[in-house]
Motif scaffolding. Sequence first.
Motif, short mmCIF file in Angstrom:
data_model
loop_
_atom_site.label_atom_id
_atom_site.label_comp_id
_atom_site.label_asym_id
_atom_site.label_seq_id
_atom_site.Cartn_x
_atom_site.Cartn_y
_atom_site.Cartn_z
N GLU A 106 0.92 -1.79 -0.23
CA GLU A 106 -0.10 0.00 0.13
C GLU A 106 1.26 1.01 -0.06
OE1 GLU A 106 -0.54 -2.65 2.30
OE2 GLU A 106 -1.80 -3.16 1.37
N ARG A 107 1.80 1.54 0.74
CA ARG A 107 2.95 2.05 1.13
C ARG A 107 3.73 2.85 -0.38
NH1 ARG A 107 3.99 7.60 2.51
NH2 ARG A 107 5.71 7.26 3.96
N ASN A 108 3.72 1.75 -0.94
CA ASN A 108 4.71 1.67 -2.37
C ASN A 108 3.76 2.51 -3.34
OD1 ASN A 108 7.48 0.45 -1.94
ND2 ASN A 108 6.87 -1.28 -2.50
N VAL A 109 2.95 1.71 -3.03
CA VAL A 109 1.43 2.60 -4.13
C VAL A 109 1.17 4.07 -4.14
CG1 VAL A 109 -0.67 2.19 -5.52
CG2 VAL A 109 0.08 0.27 -4.45
N GLU A 110 1.09 4.35 -3.03
CA GLU A 110 0.69 5.97 -2.53
C GLU A 110 2.33 5.99 -2.97
OE1 GLU A 110 1.30 8.06 1.71
OE2 GLU A 110 0.54 6.21 1.72
N LEU A 111 3.64 6.62 -2.68
CA LEU A 111 4.75 6.71 -3.08
C LEU A 111 4.78 7.00 -4.44
CD1 LEU A 111 7.53 5.08 -0.45
CD2 LEU A 111 6.04 7.76 -0.06
N ARG A 112 4.42 5.78 -4.63
CA ARG A 112 4.73 6.27 -6.40
C ARG A 112 3.45 7.26 -6.96
NH1 ARG A 112 4.33 -0.42 -7.57
NH2 ARG A 112 6.42 -1.24 -6.23
N ASP A 113 2.35 7.02 -6.49
CA ASP A 113 1.58 7.96 -7.38
C ASP A 113 1.91 9.79 -6.87
OD1 ASP A 113 -0.33 5.86 -8.05
OD2 ASP A 113 -1.42 6.39 -6.55
N ARG A 114 2.66 9.69 -5.54
CA ARG A 114 2.87 11.22 -4.80
C ARG A 114 4.51 11.93 -5.90
NH1 ARG A 114 3.34 11.55 1.09
NH2 ARG A 114 3.17 13.85 0.43
N PHE A 115 5.12 10.53 -5.92
CA PHE A 115 6.94 11.44 -6.06
C PHE A 115 7.20 10.51 -7.53
CE2 PHE A 115 5.59 11.32 -1.48
CZ PHE A 115 6.29 12.71 -1.85
N THR A 116 7.41 11.15 -9.20
CA THR A 116 8.07 10.77 -9.08
C THR A 116 9.85 9.96 -9.47
OG1 THR A 116 8.93 12.51 -10.24
CG2 THR A 116 6.90 12.43 -11.03
N ALA A 117 10.03 10.89 -8.38
CA ALA A 117 11.45 9.77 -7.90
C ALA A 117 11.02 8.25 -7.72
CB ALA A 117 12.12 11.16 -7.54
N VAL A 118 9.95 7.71 -7.38
CA VAL A 118 9.64 6.60 -7.05
C VAL A 118 8.93 5.47 -7.75
CG1 VAL A 118 8.52 5.18 -4.57
CG2 VAL A 118 9.65 7.64 -4.25
N THR A 119 9.34 4.85 -8.22
CA THR A 119 9.30 3.84 -9.58
C THR A 119 9.33 2.49 -9.04
OG1 THR A 119 11.33 3.81 -10.44
CG2 THR A 119 10.10 5.44 -11.33
N PRO A 120 8.74 1.89 -9.16
CA PRO A 120 8.62 0.30 -9.47
C PRO A 120 10.02 -0.58 -9.42
CG PRO A 120 6.91 0.53 -10.90
CD PRO A 120 7.62 1.44 -10.70
N ALA A 121 10.35 -1.13 -8.61
CA ALA A 121 11.77 -1.77 -8.17
C ALA A 121 12.30 -2.40 -9.78
CB ALA A 121 12.28 -2.33 -7.10
N TRP A 122 13.27 -2.12 -10.61
CA TRP A 122 14.04 -3.35 -11.03
C TRP A 122 14.67 -4.31 -10.59
CZ3 TRP A 122 14.11 -2.66 -16.34
CH2 TRP A 122 14.70 -3.37 -17.09
N TRP A 129 8.73 -3.35 -3.45
CA TRP A 129 10.23 -3.38 -3.64
C TRP A 129 9.83 -1.99 -4.68
CZ3 TRP A 129 14.95 -3.79 -1.39
CH2 TRP A 129 14.97 -5.25 -0.19
N SER A 130 10.57 -0.69 -4.28
CA SER A 130 10.51 0.76 -5.19
C SER A 130 11.57 0.81 -5.44
CB SER A 130 9.49 2.00 -4.54
OG SER A 130 8.11 1.49 -4.64
N ASP A 131 12.04 1.34 -6.47
CA ASP A 131 13.17 2.54 -6.29
C ASP A 131 13.33 4.03 -6.42
OD1 ASP A 131 15.24 0.29 -7.73
OD2 ASP A 131 14.66 0.91 -9.98
N VAL A 132 14.29 3.93 -5.50
CA VAL A 132 13.30 6.15 -4.54
C VAL A 132 15.05 5.98 -5.31
CG1 VAL A 132 13.84 7.34 -2.92
CG2 VAL A 132 12.58 5.16 -2.66
N TYR A 133 14.86 6.95 -6.29
CA TYR A 133 15.94 8.54 -7.27
C TYR A 133 16.05 9.07 -5.87
CZ TYR A 133 15.35 5.28 -10.78
OH TYR A 133 14.92 4.55 -12.09
N TYR A 134 16.61 9.05 -5.15
CA TYR A 134 17.37 10.19 -3.36
C TYR A 134 18.27 11.21 -4.13
CZ TYR A 134 21.80 7.70 -4.26
OH TYR A 134 23.70 7.17 -4.57
#
Length: 166
Positions: A106-122, A129-134
């Motif tokens: 649920e948190r992954n979906v929320e962050l991906r919706d809110r931030f372009t710098a968070v994407t499904p992890a490769w 898992w999410s990729d975070v472009y820190y």
Amino acid sequence: MCDNLKICDNFGKFAQLLSAKRKRYRSLTVTCVMGTWRESQIMRKMNIEQVREYTLSLYGVTEDQPFGDDIITYRLEGKIFVCLWLGGKYDMKDAEPRFALKLSPERNVELRDRFTAVTPAWHWNKRHWSDVYYEQLDDSLVEEWISESYSLIVSKLPRTVRERYM
């Protein structure tokens, strides 16, 4: 700067607000525009060493490189919660600095919706898992999410082991 004393009297209230924000931002520029005090902010962003230092500062965290020289994993009790990409020739996605972070679905979906710098992890389970472009995010967000991932792993540990980390 503003020469009007009446306008500058309002600066005291504005300065109090700024002092609370100084910890969050590297620099604040204050200007008076048409009688209103305004601030310009530069977000503090983490580099790869700061991500590493912060993650290792969490109690019980270890690092290793089971997937090759270009990736460092951070574990708690043998369970991976952050996977930091160091850059290298084997990147199939892009060359942007990032790390994979384990969070609840649920948190992954929320962050991906809110931030372009968070994407499904490769190469990881995209649900967990999410990729975070820190480098594209404020450091307080990055630290918060790393701590959240750490807490998720702690919550999944057996009770007797979990008590050491609470």
